[in-house]
Design a protein around this motif. Structure first.
Motif, short mmCIF file in Angstrom:
data_model
loop_
_atom_site.label_atom_id
_atom_site.label_comp_id
_atom_site.label_asym_id
_atom_site.label_seq_id
_atom_site.Cartn_x
_atom_site.Cartn_y
_atom_site.Cartn_z
N GLY A 142 11.56 19.92 28.35
CA GLY A 142 13.02 19.80 28.41
C GLY A 142 13.34 18.40 28.89
N THR A 143 14.62 18.07 29.06
CA THR A 143 14.93 16.75 29.61
C THR A 143 14.70 16.76 31.12
N ARG A 144 14.59 15.56 31.68
CA ARG A 144 14.35 15.46 33.13
C ARG A 144 15.44 16.23 33.89
N GLN A 145 16.70 16.00 33.47
CA GLN A 145 17.79 16.63 34.22
C GLN A 145 17.74 18.16 34.13
N SER A 146 17.53 18.65 32.92
CA SER A 146 17.48 20.10 32.73
C SER A 146 16.29 20.70 33.48
N ASN A 147 15.13 20.06 33.39
CA ASN A 147 13.96 20.59 34.10
C ASN A 147 14.20 20.62 35.61
N SER A 148 14.86 19.57 36.12
CA SER A 148 15.03 19.53 37.57
C SER A 148 16.00 20.63 38.03
N LEU A 149 16.94 21.00 37.16
CA LEU A 149 17.87 22.08 37.54
C LEU A 149 17.25 23.46 37.32
N THR A 150 16.39 23.55 36.32
CA THR A 150 15.92 24.87 35.90
C THR A 150 14.68 25.34 36.65
N PHE A 151 13.78 24.40 36.94
CA PHE A 151 12.52 24.85 37.53
C PHE A 151 12.69 25.24 38.98
N PRO A 152 12.17 26.41 39.34
CA PRO A 152 12.25 26.84 40.74
C PRO A 152 11.38 25.94 41.61
N LYS A 153 11.72 25.89 42.90
CA LYS A 153 10.97 25.01 43.81
C LYS A 153 9.50 25.47 43.91
N LYS A 154 9.34 26.81 43.92
CA LYS A 154 7.97 27.34 44.00
C LYS A 154 7.19 26.90 42.78
N LEU A 155 5.93 26.57 42.95
CA LEU A 155 5.16 26.13 41.80
C LEU A 155 4.68 27.33 40.98
N GLY A 159 24.01 23.78 28.63
CA GLY A 159 24.56 25.11 28.88
C GLY A 159 23.50 25.97 29.56
N THR A 160 23.64 27.28 29.43
CA THR A 160 22.62 28.15 30.05
C THR A 160 21.67 28.60 28.96
N HIS A 161 20.86 27.65 28.45
CA HIS A 161 19.84 27.96 27.45
C HIS A 161 18.45 27.93 28.09
N ALA A 162 18.18 26.85 28.85
CA ALA A 162 16.82 26.66 29.35
C ALA A 162 16.46 27.71 30.41
N ALA A 163 17.42 28.13 31.23
CA ALA A 163 17.08 29.05 32.33
C ALA A 163 16.59 30.40 31.82
N ILE A 215 6.73 27.85 20.84
CA ILE A 215 7.93 28.65 21.09
C ILE A 215 9.08 27.67 21.25
N THR A 216 10.18 27.91 20.53
CA THR A 216 11.34 27.01 20.72
C THR A 216 12.61 27.83 20.90
N ASP A 217 13.61 27.19 21.51
CA ASP A 217 14.96 27.73 21.42
C ASP A 217 15.24 27.86 19.92
N ALA A 218 15.81 28.99 19.51
CA ALA A 218 15.97 29.23 18.07
C ALA A 218 16.83 28.18 17.38
N ILE A 219 17.70 27.50 18.14
CA ILE A 219 18.57 26.55 17.44
C ILE A 219 17.78 25.38 16.87
N TYR A 220 16.54 25.18 17.32
CA TYR A 220 15.72 24.09 16.78
C TYR A 220 15.12 24.49 15.43
N ALA A 221 15.92 24.27 14.38
CA ALA A 221 15.44 24.62 13.03
C ALA A 221 14.16 23.85 12.70
N PHE A 222 14.00 22.65 13.31
CA PHE A 222 12.82 21.85 13.01
C PHE A 222 11.53 22.48 13.57
N GLY A 223 11.68 23.52 14.38
CA GLY A 223 10.49 24.22 14.92
C GLY A 223 9.55 24.66 13.81
N ALA A 224 10.14 25.05 12.66
CA ALA A 224 9.32 25.52 11.53
C ALA A 224 8.39 24.39 11.06
N ASP A 225 8.94 23.18 10.89
CA ASP A 225 8.12 22.05 10.40
C ASP A 225 7.11 21.60 11.45
#
Ligand code: UDP
Length: 408
Positions: A44-57, A18-22, A113-123
């Motif tokens: 992130g996953t390869r697919q998500s990173n390739s969609l989300t990361f801008p071309k500029k470095l 969805g639109t979480h990573a952007a 820092i995590t997306d909040a849905i990752y409850a395991f972030g605490a551990d």
């Protein structure tokens, strides 16, 4: 700056659907500008990173984690399946990747820092002995219902044991919200599916976060924000965090400029949804018969999925594109209404652009967002019966464009 000389290293765990990573990446880019001595590793996953990361470095470095999919997996019609696989792979895919990130950068991690849905972030943060910051990319109200899930289940009943039109009036500013508006997995649906389980855990674990940041602003939902502030030590409203999407390769903004102010219907159901065929047909019939000009960002193949002859017949009135610069479109004066699925980013962008909404929610927080836009904030309409019909869509369009109340 050499990574080894950086003063701090922050690892960011993104949810790649969805639109979480952007929006998460957008805030990390802003943090990185504000903290030039800090290294940010974005996982992130390869697919998500390739969609989300801008071309500029940028100074934020992407790292790929395993997506959990079996070898040779072919995407099917059910978009929830890859999510289920991914949630089976967490947190091990992230913890393994974090070891690689540390090895590659030569820097241990100082903050998670995590997306909040990752409850395991605490551990994971405890294991690393660093603070955990949870970023919720939705609205405060949707977060609140997950935090209060056990109370709501007790009060409303589960799996239809309680009336679905029951008001959640026991929470301030929630009286127009009904049990039926809640995301699936709270009082109805499959409570054991991976996503509801993760969100339930999130509600229980969030108090372990050093800070919780939310993609919203306080004044939008101040009573709900106050309840969350009472519950959590550091609850920060840092939105709207929208991506400014400069991609206007289909000339949407020029096309809009050929139209009068507040006359165009903008349509988009977000990055994941295409309504079912009979609803597409109904919307097309409503657009054709009402005659309002429209701009439609369409997921899929319009030639194949829209009614025969529709594209030809509406060529002078409508423009259909595979991707549109939505935030800029919603700020364009020609746009008069936004037909949307009620995704949180779309709701925020509509608020920023001052555009009323017509909403057809599908899943997750979209039903809650729809009801809140309609009955709490009052700048939009849910459709009669909750789905797109020709009559319902025409009524909603005519109400918005032609009635005094709609214009207001
Ligand atoms: N978006 C866009 N152009 C499009 C379609 C979508 O820029 O043609 C962006 C939109 O501006 C928003 C995001 O994609 O920021 C959709 O997010 P939302 O939370 O509304 O829905 P989701 O994609 O998560 O279902």
């Amino acid at each position: 700056m050499e990574e080894a000389n950086a003063s701090k290293h922050i690892a960011v765990l993104a949810f790649p659907f969805g639109t979480h990573a952007a929006p998460l990446l957008n805030i990390i880019l802003q943090l990185s500008d504000a903290c030039p001595d800090t290294v940010f590793s974005f996982l992130g996953t390869r697919q998500s990173n390739s969609l989300t990361f801008p071309k500029k470095l940028y100074k934020v470095k992407p790292f790929n984690v395993w997506d959990g999919l079996p070898e040779g997996y072919m995407l099917k019609d059910d978009p929830s399946e890859p999510v289920e696989y991914f949630l089976k792979a967490v947190p091990e895919n992230f913890t393994e990747a974090l070891d690689e990130v540390v090895a590659e950068t030569g820097k241990s991690i100082d903050c998670l820092i995590t997306d909040a849905i990752y409850a395991f972030g605490a551990d994971v943060a405890d294991e690393l002995n660093v603070p955990w910051v949870a970023i919720w990319t939705g609205g405060s109200r949707a977060l609140f219902v997950h935090v209060e899930i056990d109370f709501i289940r007790e009060y409303v009943g589960i799996n239809g044991t309680g009336p679905q039109d029951k008001s959640l009036k026991f929470f301030p500013d929630f009286s127009p919200i009904r049990a039926a508006d809640l995301p699936g997995g709270i009082t109805t649906g499959d409570f054991n599916a991976a996503m509801p389980v993760m969100l339930h855990k999130m509600g229980l674990e969030l108090s372990r976060a050093t800070a919780i940041a939310v993609n919203s602003y306080e004044e939008l939902d101040s009573k709900v924000v106050n309840m969350l502030k009472q519950r959590f030590d550091m609850y920060l409203s840092i939105g709207p965090i929208n991506l400014v999407s400069a991609d206007d390769s289909h000339g949407c903004l020029d096309w809009l400029s050929e139209h009068d102010w507040e006359t165009v219907v903008y349509i988009s159901f977000g990055t994941a949804i295409t309504p079912p065929p009979h609803e597409l047909q109904a919307l097309c019939e409503a657009l054709e018969e009402s005659g309002f000009p429209f701009l439609w960002s369409f997921r899929g193949n319009p030639e194949k999925q829209l009614p025969s002859g529709f594209l030809k017949r509406t060529r002078s009135k409508g423009k259909i594109v595979p991707w549109a610069p939505q935030p800029e479109i919603l700020e364009h004066p020609s746009v008069g209404v936004f037909v949307s699925h009620g995704g949180w980013n779309s709701v925020l962008e509509s608020i920023v652009g001052g555009v009323p909404m017509i909403l057809r929610p599908f899943f997750g927080d979209q039903g809650l967002n729809t009801r809140t836009v309609e009955a709490v904030w009052g700048f939009g309409l849910g459709l009669e019966g909750g789905t797109l019909t020709k009559v319902g869509a025409m009524k909603a369009l005519e109400f918005t464009f032609c009635s005094e109340q709609g214009k207001k």
